[in-house]
Structures are given as C-alpha cells and as structure tokens.
Enzyme design. Structure first.
Site, mmCIF file in Angstrom:
data_model
loop_
_atom_site.group_PDB
_atom_site.id
_atom_site.type_symbol
_atom_site.label_atom_id
_atom_site.label_comp_id
_atom_site.label_asym_id
_atom_site.label_seq_id
_atom_site.Cartn_x
_atom_site.Cartn_y
_atom_site.Cartn_z
ATOM 1 N N ASN A 202 61.241 -40.538 -35.844
ATOM 2 C CA ASN A 202 61.972 -40.210 -37.118
ATOM 3 C C ASN A 202 63.293 -40.985 -37.032
ATOM 4 O O ASN A 202 64.248 -40.787 -35.930
ATOM 5 C CB ASN A 202 62.060 -38.945 -37.240
ATOM 6 C CG ASN A 202 62.655 -38.568 -38.830
ATOM 7 O OD1 ASN A 202 61.963 -38.971 -39.596
ATOM 8 N ND2 ASN A 202 63.507 -37.951 -38.840
ATOM 9 N N HIS A 238 67.251 -41.973 -46.595
ATOM 10 C CA HIS A 238 68.386 -41.611 -47.159
ATOM 11 C C HIS A 238 68.969 -42.947 -47.836
ATOM 12 O O HIS A 238 69.974 -43.641 -47.278
ATOM 13 C CB HIS A 238 69.391 -41.168 -46.360
ATOM 14 C CG HIS A 238 69.135 -39.666 -45.661
ATOM 15 N ND1 HIS A 238 69.021 -38.824 -46.337
ATOM 16 C CD2 HIS A 238 68.530 -39.451 -44.467
ATOM 17 C CE1 HIS A 238 68.566 -37.758 -45.682
ATOM 18 N NE2 HIS A 238 68.187 -37.902 -44.473
ATOM 19 N N GLU A 266 62.915 -37.786 -45.357
ATOM 20 C CA GLU A 266 64.163 -37.245 -45.872
ATOM 21 C C GLU A 266 64.803 -37.795 -46.892
ATOM 22 O O GLU A 266 65.819 -38.064 -47.140
ATOM 23 C CB GLU A 266 65.042 -37.149 -44.986
ATOM 24 C CG GLU A 266 64.616 -36.733 -43.238
ATOM 25 C CD GLU A 266 65.570 -36.664 -42.261
ATOM 26 O OE1 GLU A 266 66.863 -36.857 -42.488
ATOM 27 O OE2 GLU A 266 65.372 -36.445 -41.018
HETATM 28 C C1 XIL Z 1 71.710 -33.195 -42.046
HETATM 29 C C2 XIL Z 1 71.663 -31.776 -42.764
HETATM 30 O O1 XIL Z 1 71.246 -31.903 -44.055
HETATM 31 C C3 XIL Z 1 72.977 -31.119 -42.933
HETATM 32 O O2 XIL Z 1 72.789 -30.003 -43.648
HETATM 33 C C4 XIL Z 1 73.482 -31.063 -41.276
HETATM 34 O O3 XIL Z 1 74.729 -30.361 -41.424
HETATM 35 C C5 XIL Z 1 73.736 -32.186 -40.714
HETATM 36 O O4 XIL Z 1 72.373 -32.995 -40.755
HETATM 37 N N1 XIL Z 1 69.112 -37.227 -40.634
HETATM 38 C C6 XIL Z 1 68.243 -36.004 -40.005
HETATM 39 C C7 XIL Z 1 68.859 -34.866 -40.393
HETATM 40 O O5 XIL Z 1 67.602 -36.277 -39.505
HETATM 41 O O6 XIL Z 1 68.311 -33.874 -39.707
HETATM 42 C C8 XIL Z 1 70.174 -34.773 -41.024
HETATM 43 O O7 XIL Z 1 70.328 -33.449 -41.624
HETATM 44 C C9 XIL Z 1 70.515 -35.987 -42.112
HETATM 45 C C10 XIL Z 1 70.329 -37.129 -41.619
#
Ligand code: XIL
Length: 354
Positions: A202, A238, A266
């Site tokens: 991932n 993201h 995500e």
């Molecule tokens: C983020 C969470 O959304 C937050 O609540 C936490 O504090 C930090 O991590 N990539 C990832 C996720 O794989 O696990 C992350 O999640 C966001 C970026």
C-alpha cells in the site's frame, strides 16, 4: 423603506447561509436516490476507514458506516502502536470493536497496516538487539496480529509506504535494522500466518510521481518473480482536485498491468490545494470535487473486474477527515459534510461507481 431594509437583510442572510463552509448537501443535476446506498449501487466493494471513537460515540456516524459501505478498514486501530503498545502486550480491544461492528452488517474487513514507519510505539523505536532479535520482533508482530484476526480478516496491507516520492526505498527503521529485503519477508511471514489472506502493498503518490509508480511496479514484479506471496496493490489516492486525470488513469492502468488486485485504499480529495486559511467551499470547488470523485470512480470501474478489490473512502464526514484533524488543514475532502449529509461529491461518486 423599513420594509425594503428587512428584505435586503433577509436576502443577505440567505446568500451568506448558502456560502457557509459546511459543505452543502446535494444540489446538482446528478442525484443518488435517497433510499439507495453506495454499497447497493457499486459493481465493486465500497469501503470506509473508520475511527473507533466515532463508532462508539456518534450514532449518525455509526449509522452511515453500517448502511453505506460493504467493506471496512480501521483508520488507526490496527496499527502497530494500537495493537502492540508494549513488547509483551497486545491490545486488540479497539480493533475487535471495529471487527464486530463490520461483522454485524456482513462487511468485508480489510486489515491496515502491519508494517509502516509511522505509528510505532516507543518500545520499537528504542528497541535494542542484534539483527536476529529485530527479525524475531518483526516476525512476532506480523504473526500475532494476522493470527488474531485470522477468522475475520481476509486481506491485509502488509507493508505501507516503503518508498519515497523520488522512487528510492525509504530509509525506515525497518530497512535500517532488517535490510532492504524486509518487504519480502513481511509478506512471507504474513502468508505463513494466514495462507488464505490476500496480501497488499500500500502506498500513496503513485498518481502524481512516475518515479514512485515505477518503483512500486518494479518491486511488485520482482516479488512475484521470486514467488513471494503478494496479491494486491493499494493506491491510497490521497489526492486533490488539481491532480491530473490523465495521470490518475495512467497510474491505475499501470498498476493493474501487474495482474494483481487493485485497491483504491484511502480515497479522499483535498480542495484547498494551497492550504489557505481563507479558503471556502464555493460552488466552483464543490463541483470540481464532485467531478474528481466521479472521474476516479469511473476510471477505477474500467479496470478488469477480476482485479477490482474496491474503493475505500478515508473516513466519512468532512469534520472526521485526517486532513482536517491531523494535517490541520481547512478542507472538505469527503463525500459527506460535517452534518453527515450527502454532498454533491456523493452523488457524482455514486453515479461513477455503477
Ligand atoms: C492517518 C490517520 O487517518 C490519522 O488519523 C492518523 O493520525 C495518522 O494516519 N496513509 C496511511 C494511513 O496509510 O494510515 C494514514 O492515516 C494516512 C496516510
């Protein structure tokens, strides 16, 4: 005159209300039927990443989590520091709460994430030991966590974010202590613990960095060639409204060319790309967000259906988003607003997943 002033005042109030930063509910040509959900509409799984605190305390949140999705990911509750806070202590209470919630509505549960350079407890960061001790600690963590959820979790993000945006292997604690091939061994240990589990690599940024995309694809192909059990790639996505559609499409196509399952794992879309405190959720922004959600959904829908593991949204309402809470940015990146009303983005995404 007095009457005219009241009319003008009323008009101004209406204009102001329509420009608030709440993220307005559905108001466009595309409308999802009120009695239908994302899970019902989609030809692939639609997941949400959930906060265990909100599941426990917020009925509206729980209601949407139960109703709209057919896959669930723990936003934080399965990370290293959450489940393994001390070397000799595993704590699965929050993670189990999520698993039980998901099972209550027969959802798939996707595990996130076994090995990452963030969310490490102090005992790991300060761990002292030779390479055999590190290997043992690494393997024990993976084995114990995968085993604990063996009956309920059929897919895991095994390694998260191993690459930098320039395509180099990130110099994490794991790499420093275990060597660059730690990624392969993580997959091997996870597979030994549960041979029936789909195992994912991932990462983020493969839609904007071609160097990173190439690095991920090369690594995945290398793992496959060596017979390492890897079954899927998570493209976190993201993203933001200005990321190029062409690159999003091309990155998904190239990831799919590995033949593995592809998970948009995500998804959220930032609108305040310059991170301005004065940013507003204007009608233009609202439409750009909706268009981007629709584009991503449609583009994902064009991948070979056997490779469509699904799309997971990174949390539910705007106010719950890590972009707001963790990165501290003013934004509206989700499908629901902070009152848990469907946004235009919801309706466009809904139309894109069919
Ligand atoms: C983020 C969470 O959304 C937050 O609540 C936490 O504090 C930090 O991590 N990539 C990832 C996720 O794989 O696990 C992350 O999640 C966001 C970026």
């Amino acid at each position: 005159m007095k009457y005219l002033k009241s009319v003008i005042a009323l008009f101004l109030v209406v204009v102001l209300l329509s420009c608030t930063d709440q993220g307005s509910p559905a108001s466009s040509g595309i409308n999802a039927p009120a009695d239908k959900t994302l899970a019902q509409a989609a030809k692939f799984k639609i997941g949400c990443a959930v906060s265990v605190d909100l599941l426990r305390t917020n009925a509206a949140y729980l209601g949407l989590a139960n109703k709209e999705y057919n896959s669930m990911t723990a936003e934080n509750a399965m990370k290293f520091d959450a489940v393994h806070p001390e070397q000799a202590t595993f704590n699965f209470s929050d993670a189990d709460h999520i698993v039980n919630t998901a099972k209550g509505t027969n959802k798939r549960i996707h595990g996130h994430a076994l090995i990452w350079h963030q969310a490490l407890p102090d005992w790991v960061t300060n761990f002292q030991g030779d390479s055999a001790a590190w290997e043992n600690m690494f393997k024990t963590h993976i084995t114990t966590v995968v085993n604990h959820f063996k009956a309920d979790i059929t897919s895991w993000d095994v390694v998260n974010e191993a690459f930098e945006d320039n395509g180099s292997l990130r110099n994490t604690l794991w790499r420093q202590k275990l060597g660059p091939d730690y990624v392969a061994r993580a997959f091997k240990y996870a597979n030994e613990a549960n041979p029936n589990c789909k195992l994912f690599y991932n990462d983020y940024g493969t839609e904007y960095s071609s160097a990173k995309l190439t690095a991920v694809i090369n690594m995945v192909n290398d793992l496959k060639r060596r017979g390492i059990p890897i079954h899927g790639i998570g493209s976190q996505m993201h993203t933001h409204i200005n990321h190029s559609n062409t690159m999003i499409n091309s990155s998904l196509q190239q990831l799919a060319s590995t033949g593995l399952l592809i998970h948009i794992s995500e998804l959220d879309i930032r609108t305040n790309t310059a991170n301005l405190p004065t940013a507003t959720y204007s009608p233009t922004v609202e439409k750009a967000l909706a268009d981007k959600y629709k584009y991503i959904a449609q583009t994902y829908g064009k991948l070979p259906s056997v490779q469509q593991f699904g799309i997971t949204l990174w949390n539910i309402g705007d106010a719950d988003s890590w972009i707001v809470l963790w990165l501290n940015q003013k934004d509206w990146p989700c499908l629901f607003n902070d009152k848990y009303e469907r946004k235009m983005a919801y309706n466009y995404f809904y139309s894109g997943i069919q």
